[in-house]
Enzyme design. Structure first.
Site, PDB file in Angstrom:
ATOM      1  CG  HIS A 145      -2.118  -0.901   1.086  1.00  0.00           C
ATOM      2  ND1 HIS A 145      -3.347  -0.490   0.633  1.00  0.00           N
ATOM      3  CD2 HIS A 145      -2.251  -2.220   1.357  1.00  0.00           C
ATOM      4  CE1 HIS A 145      -4.199  -1.512   0.640  1.00  0.00           C
ATOM      5  NE2 HIS A 145      -3.555  -2.591   1.080  1.00  0.00           N
ATOM      6  CG  ASP A 152      -6.940  -3.462   1.914  1.00  0.00           C
ATOM      7  OD1 ASP A 152      -6.398  -4.276   1.149  1.00  0.00           O
ATOM      8  OD2 ASP A 152      -6.379  -2.970   2.906  1.00  0.00           O
ATOM      9  CD  GLU A 215      -4.616  -9.579   2.998  1.00  0.00           C
ATOM     10  OE1 GLU A 215      -4.881  -8.474   2.485  1.00  0.00           O
ATOM     11  OE2 GLU A 215      -3.706  -9.735   3.829  1.00  0.00           O
ATOM     12  CG  HIS A 218      -4.282  -6.511  -0.985  1.00  0.00           C
ATOM     13  ND1 HIS A 218      -3.723  -5.537  -0.170  1.00  0.00           N
ATOM     14  CD2 HIS A 218      -3.415  -6.635  -2.033  1.00  0.00           C
ATOM     15  CE1 HIS A 218      -2.595  -5.108  -0.689  1.00  0.00           C
ATOM     16  NE2 HIS A 218      -2.380  -5.762  -1.833  1.00  0.00           N
TER      17      HIS A 218
HETATM   18  C1  LIG Z   1      -4.045  -6.168   6.251  1.00  0.00           C
HETATM   19  C2  LIG Z   1      -4.631  -5.917   4.894  1.00  0.00           C
HETATM   20  N1  LIG Z   1      -5.592  -4.881   4.937  1.00  0.00           N
HETATM   21  C3  LIG Z   1      -3.567  -5.606   3.873  1.00  0.00           C
HETATM   22  O1  LIG Z   1      -3.586  -4.548   3.304  1.00  0.00           O
HETATM   23  N2  LIG Z   1      -2.621  -6.526   3.661  1.00  0.00           N
HETATM   24  C4  LIG Z   1      -1.553  -6.287   2.722  1.00  0.00           C
HETATM   25  C5  LIG Z   1      -0.862  -7.538   2.319  1.00  0.00           C
HETATM   26  C6  LIG Z   1      -0.571  -5.271   3.241  1.00  0.00           C
HETATM   27  O2  LIG Z   1      -0.435  -5.031   4.444  1.00  0.00           O
HETATM   28  O3  LIG Z   1       0.111  -4.729   2.371  1.00  0.00           O
HETATM   29 ZN   LIG Z   2      -4.446  -4.403   1.316  1.00  0.00          ZN
END
Ligand SMILES: C[C@@H](N)C(=O)N[C@H](C)C(=O)O
Ligand SMILES: [Zn+2]
Length: 254
Positions: A145, A152, A215, A218
Protein backbone atom coordinates in the site's frame (compact mmCIF):
# COMPACT_ATOMS: atom_id res chain seq x y z
CA UNK A 1 4.82 -15.67 4.68
CA UNK A 2 4.92 -15.24 0.92
CA UNK A 3 7.61 -12.65 0.20
CA UNK A 4 9.06 -13.77 -3.16
CA UNK A 5 7.37 -10.80 -4.83
CA UNK A 6 9.70 -8.47 -2.95
CA UNK A 7 12.60 -9.63 -5.19
CA UNK A 8 10.98 -8.11 -8.30
CA UNK A 9 12.95 -5.04 -9.48
CA UNK A 10 11.16 -1.68 -9.44
CA UNK A 11 11.36 0.95 -12.18
CA UNK A 12 9.09 3.64 -10.81
CA UNK A 13 7.28 5.49 -13.60
CA UNK A 14 6.85 8.57 -11.38
CA UNK A 15 3.08 8.91 -11.62
CA UNK A 16 1.63 11.19 -8.93
CA UNK A 17 -0.81 10.21 -6.20
CA UNK A 18 -4.36 11.44 -6.84
CA UNK A 19 -7.32 11.77 -4.50
CA UNK A 20 -9.99 9.11 -5.16
CA UNK A 21 -13.32 10.95 -5.52
CA UNK A 22 -15.79 9.87 -2.85
CA UNK A 23 -18.60 10.57 -5.28
CA UNK A 24 -17.33 7.73 -7.47
CA UNK A 25 -16.09 5.29 -4.82
CA UNK A 26 -17.82 5.12 -1.42
CA UNK A 27 -15.51 4.84 1.59
CA UNK A 28 -15.58 3.06 4.91
CA UNK A 29 -15.80 5.85 7.47
CA UNK A 30 -14.27 6.59 9.83
CA UNK A 31 -11.15 5.32 8.12
CA UNK A 32 -10.43 2.06 10.00
CA UNK A 33 -6.71 2.63 10.62
CA UNK A 34 -7.04 6.33 11.39
CA UNK A 35 -9.69 5.35 13.94
CA UNK A 36 -7.13 3.30 15.88
CA UNK A 37 -4.54 6.11 15.86
CA UNK A 38 -2.38 5.34 12.81
CA UNK A 39 -0.09 8.31 12.04
CA UNK A 40 -1.38 9.69 8.75
CA UNK A 41 0.01 12.98 7.44
CA UNK A 42 -2.47 13.20 4.56
CA UNK A 43 -5.39 11.42 2.95
CA UNK A 44 -5.38 7.61 2.79
CA UNK A 45 -7.89 7.89 -0.08
CA UNK A 46 -5.24 8.33 -2.77
CA UNK A 47 -3.88 6.22 -5.62
CA UNK A 48 -1.35 6.59 -8.43
CA UNK A 49 -3.09 8.10 -11.45
CA UNK A 50 -2.80 4.87 -13.49
CA UNK A 51 -4.19 2.79 -10.64
CA UNK A 52 -7.10 5.21 -10.26
CA UNK A 53 -7.89 4.91 -14.00
CA UNK A 54 -7.89 1.13 -13.63
CA UNK A 55 -10.27 1.42 -10.68
CA UNK A 56 -12.70 3.38 -12.85
CA UNK A 57 -12.46 0.61 -15.47
CA UNK A 58 -13.25 -1.98 -12.80
CA UNK A 59 -16.27 0.07 -11.68
CA UNK A 60 -17.58 0.22 -15.28
CA UNK A 61 -17.18 -3.53 -15.67
CA UNK A 62 -19.02 -4.09 -12.41
CA UNK A 63 -21.84 -1.67 -13.31
CA UNK A 64 -22.37 -3.46 -16.62
CA UNK A 65 -23.03 -6.69 -14.74
CA UNK A 66 -24.81 -5.31 -11.64
CA UNK A 67 -26.31 -1.88 -12.29
CA UNK A 68 -26.09 0.31 -9.18
CA UNK A 69 -23.44 -1.76 -7.43
CA UNK A 70 -20.21 -0.03 -6.51
CA UNK A 71 -16.68 -0.78 -5.40
CA UNK A 72 -16.37 0.60 -1.85
CA UNK A 73 -12.96 1.41 -0.39
CA UNK A 74 -11.68 0.26 2.99
CA UNK A 75 -8.12 1.52 2.46
CA UNK A 76 -5.81 2.74 -0.29
CA UNK A 77 -2.54 4.69 0.17
CA UNK A 78 -0.75 3.70 3.36
CA UNK A 79 2.55 5.43 4.26
CA UNK A 80 5.39 3.33 5.68
CA UNK A 81 4.88 4.81 9.16
CA UNK A 82 1.25 3.66 9.10
CA UNK A 83 2.26 0.18 7.94
CA UNK A 84 4.71 0.01 10.83
CA UNK A 85 2.08 1.19 13.31
CA UNK A 86 -0.53 -1.32 12.14
CA UNK A 87 1.92 -4.21 11.97
CA UNK A 88 3.20 -3.54 15.47
CA UNK A 89 -0.40 -3.31 16.68
CA UNK A 90 -1.01 -6.73 15.08
CA UNK A 91 2.08 -8.15 16.84
CA UNK A 92 0.75 -6.92 20.19
CA UNK A 93 -2.72 -8.36 19.55
CA UNK A 94 -1.28 -11.74 18.56
CA UNK A 95 0.99 -11.73 21.61
CA UNK A 96 -1.95 -10.94 23.87
CA UNK A 97 -4.01 -13.72 22.30
CA UNK A 98 -1.16 -16.12 22.99
CA UNK A 99 -0.54 -14.77 26.50
CA UNK A 100 3.08 -13.85 25.76
CA UNK A 101 3.15 -10.06 25.70
CA UNK A 102 5.81 -9.40 28.34
CA UNK A 103 8.83 -9.11 26.02
CA UNK A 104 6.94 -6.75 23.69
CA UNK A 105 6.59 -4.02 26.33
CA UNK A 106 10.23 -2.95 26.00
CA UNK A 107 10.22 -2.93 22.18
CA UNK A 108 9.26 -0.27 19.65
CA UNK A 109 8.67 -2.59 16.72
CA UNK A 110 9.12 -5.99 15.10
CA UNK A 111 12.86 -5.61 14.39
CA UNK A 112 13.61 -4.79 18.02
CA UNK A 113 11.54 -7.77 19.13
CA UNK A 114 13.43 -10.03 16.74
CA UNK A 115 16.72 -8.93 18.33
CA UNK A 116 15.45 -9.05 21.91
CA UNK A 117 13.37 -12.22 21.84
CA UNK A 118 13.86 -14.17 18.60
CA UNK A 119 11.72 -17.07 19.81
CA UNK A 120 8.64 -14.96 20.48
CA UNK A 121 9.26 -13.12 17.21
CA UNK A 122 9.40 -16.44 15.33
CA UNK A 123 6.05 -17.41 16.86
CA UNK A 124 4.30 -14.14 16.05
CA UNK A 125 5.80 -13.04 12.72
CA UNK A 126 4.21 -15.73 10.50
CA UNK A 127 0.77 -14.98 11.96
CA UNK A 128 1.12 -11.24 11.40
CA UNK A 129 2.83 -11.36 8.01
CA UNK A 130 0.27 -13.81 6.67
CA UNK A 131 -1.99 -10.77 6.33
CA UNK A 132 0.23 -7.70 6.60
CA UNK A 133 3.06 -6.49 4.38
CA UNK A 134 6.44 -6.12 6.12
CA UNK A 135 7.12 -2.43 6.98
CA UNK A 136 10.61 -2.59 5.46
CA UNK A 137 12.27 0.83 4.99
CA UNK A 138 14.37 -0.63 2.13
CA UNK A 139 12.99 1.13 -0.99
CA UNK A 140 13.52 -2.10 -2.95
CA UNK A 141 11.05 -3.93 -0.68
CA UNK A 142 8.10 -1.59 -0.15
CA UNK A 143 4.93 -2.75 1.61
CA UNK A 144 2.25 -2.85 -1.13
CA UNK A 145 0.00 0.00 0.00
CA UNK A 146 2.99 2.37 0.39
CA UNK A 147 3.29 2.40 -3.41
CA UNK A 148 -0.11 4.03 -3.88
CA UNK A 149 -1.10 1.15 -6.14
CA UNK A 150 -3.04 -1.13 -3.78
CA UNK A 151 -6.56 -1.03 -2.37
CA UNK A 152 -8.64 -2.98 0.10
CA UNK A 153 -12.24 -3.00 -1.09
CA UNK A 154 -15.66 -4.58 -0.97
CA UNK A 155 -18.92 -4.27 -2.92
CA UNK A 156 -22.03 -2.30 -2.03
CA UNK A 157 -25.42 -2.54 -3.73
CA UNK A 158 -27.57 0.25 -5.16
CA UNK A 159 -28.82 1.15 -1.68
CA UNK A 160 -25.27 1.30 -0.28
CA UNK A 161 -25.62 -1.96 1.63
CA UNK A 162 -22.67 -4.32 1.91
CA UNK A 163 -22.85 -7.19 -0.56
CA UNK A 164 -22.26 -10.40 1.45
CA UNK A 165 -18.77 -11.79 0.91
CA UNK A 166 -18.68 -14.29 3.77
CA UNK A 167 -16.81 -11.99 6.14
CA UNK A 168 -15.60 -8.40 6.48
CA UNK A 169 -12.45 -6.82 5.04
CA UNK A 170 -9.54 -7.55 7.41
CA UNK A 171 -11.15 -10.77 8.62
CA UNK A 172 -7.89 -12.39 9.66
CA UNK A 173 -9.10 -15.99 9.43
CA UNK A 174 -9.12 -18.64 6.69
CA UNK A 175 -12.31 -16.97 5.35
CA UNK A 176 -9.97 -14.35 3.89
CA UNK A 177 -8.75 -16.86 1.27
CA UNK A 178 -10.41 -15.81 -2.01
CA UNK A 179 -11.61 -19.35 -2.87
CA UNK A 180 -12.62 -20.27 0.67
CA UNK A 181 -16.25 -20.88 -0.37
CA UNK A 182 -15.49 -22.33 -3.81
CA UNK A 183 -16.93 -25.76 -3.06
CA UNK A 184 -20.23 -24.45 -1.63
CA UNK A 185 -23.45 -25.99 -2.94
CA UNK A 186 -25.91 -23.94 -5.02
CA UNK A 187 -28.66 -22.45 -2.89
CA UNK A 188 -26.50 -21.99 0.21
CA UNK A 189 -25.33 -18.60 1.55
CA UNK A 190 -21.75 -19.74 1.02
CA UNK A 191 -22.47 -20.22 -2.69
CA UNK A 192 -23.64 -16.61 -2.89
CA UNK A 193 -20.49 -15.42 -1.08
CA UNK A 194 -18.38 -17.20 -3.67
CA UNK A 195 -20.37 -15.74 -6.57
CA UNK A 196 -19.95 -12.24 -5.12
CA UNK A 197 -16.21 -12.76 -4.66
CA UNK A 198 -16.02 -13.98 -8.28
CA UNK A 199 -17.82 -10.88 -9.44
CA UNK A 200 -15.37 -8.61 -7.62
CA UNK A 201 -12.28 -10.45 -8.77
CA UNK A 202 -13.41 -10.62 -12.38
CA UNK A 203 -14.14 -6.87 -12.57
CA UNK A 204 -10.82 -6.04 -10.89
CA UNK A 205 -8.64 -8.44 -12.90
CA UNK A 206 -10.26 -7.51 -16.21
CA UNK A 207 -9.38 -3.92 -15.34
CA UNK A 208 -5.74 -4.97 -14.83
CA UNK A 209 -5.46 -5.54 -11.06
CA UNK A 210 -4.02 -8.64 -9.40
CA UNK A 211 -5.60 -10.14 -6.28
CA UNK A 212 -3.66 -11.03 -3.13
CA UNK A 213 -3.52 -14.84 -2.91
CA UNK A 214 -4.68 -14.83 0.72
CA UNK A 215 -7.07 -11.84 0.93
CA UNK A 216 -10.21 -11.55 -1.21
CA UNK A 217 -10.33 -7.76 -0.63
CA UNK A 218 -6.74 -6.75 -1.56
CA UNK A 219 -5.91 -5.76 -5.15
CA UNK A 220 -2.99 -3.97 -6.71
CA UNK A 221 -1.74 -2.88 -10.09
CA UNK A 222 1.82 -2.05 -11.10
CA UNK A 223 3.44 -2.91 -7.76
CA UNK A 224 5.76 -5.84 -7.06
CA UNK A 225 2.91 -8.16 -6.03
CA UNK A 226 1.16 -7.44 -9.31
CA UNK A 227 4.37 -7.96 -11.32
CA UNK A 228 5.00 -11.26 -9.55
CA UNK A 229 1.43 -12.47 -10.17
CA UNK A 230 1.52 -11.54 -13.85
CA UNK A 231 5.11 -12.61 -14.52
CA UNK A 232 6.14 -9.05 -15.42
CA UNK A 233 9.86 -8.29 -15.47
CA UNK A 234 9.62 -5.30 -13.19
CA UNK A 235 7.17 -3.27 -11.12
CA UNK A 236 6.06 0.21 -12.22
CA UNK A 237 5.51 1.65 -8.75
CA UNK A 238 7.79 1.74 -5.72
CA UNK A 239 7.17 3.30 -2.32
CA UNK A 240 6.16 6.97 -2.39
CA UNK A 241 8.99 8.67 -0.47
CA UNK A 242 7.63 10.28 2.72
CA UNK A 243 9.38 13.53 1.78
CA UNK A 244 7.36 13.67 -1.45
CA UNK A 245 4.08 13.84 0.47
CA UNK A 246 5.15 16.03 3.36
CA UNK A 247 4.85 13.21 5.88
CA UNK A 248 6.91 13.22 9.08
CA UNK A 249 9.78 10.75 9.17
CA UNK A 250 8.46 7.39 10.41
CA UNK A 251 8.92 6.89 14.12
CA UNK A 252 9.48 3.55 15.76
CA UNK A 253 11.11 2.06 12.68
CA UNK A 254 13.86 0.08 14.30
C1 LIG B 1 -4.05 -6.17 6.25
C2 LIG B 1 -4.63 -5.92 4.89
N1 LIG B 1 -5.59 -4.88 4.94
C3 LIG B 1 -3.57 -5.61 3.87
O1 LIG B 1 -3.59 -4.55 3.30
N2 LIG B 1 -2.62 -6.53 3.66
C4 LIG B 1 -1.55 -6.29 2.72
C5 LIG B 1 -0.86 -7.54 2.32
C6 LIG B 1 -0.57 -5.27 3.24
O2 LIG B 1 -0.44 -5.03 4.44
O3 LIG B 1 0.11 -4.73 2.37
ZN1 LIG C 1 -4.45 -4.40 1.32
Amino acid sequence: MRTDYLNIPIRDCGEPLQEIPESAFPRVTPHPYRAVGAPYAGSPWRLRSGALSALYRAQSLLSARRPGWRIALFDAYRPLAVQHFMVWDAFRREAQAMGCFTSLASCVGPDALERLDPEIYALLAPKVYRFWGIPDPDPCRPPPHSTGAAIDCKLVDGEGRDVPMGGPVDDFTDCAIPDFFASALPGTPEYLYHQNRELLVSAMTQAGFAQHVGEWWHFSIGDQMWAYALGAEHALYGRIPDAAIGAPAPTGLD
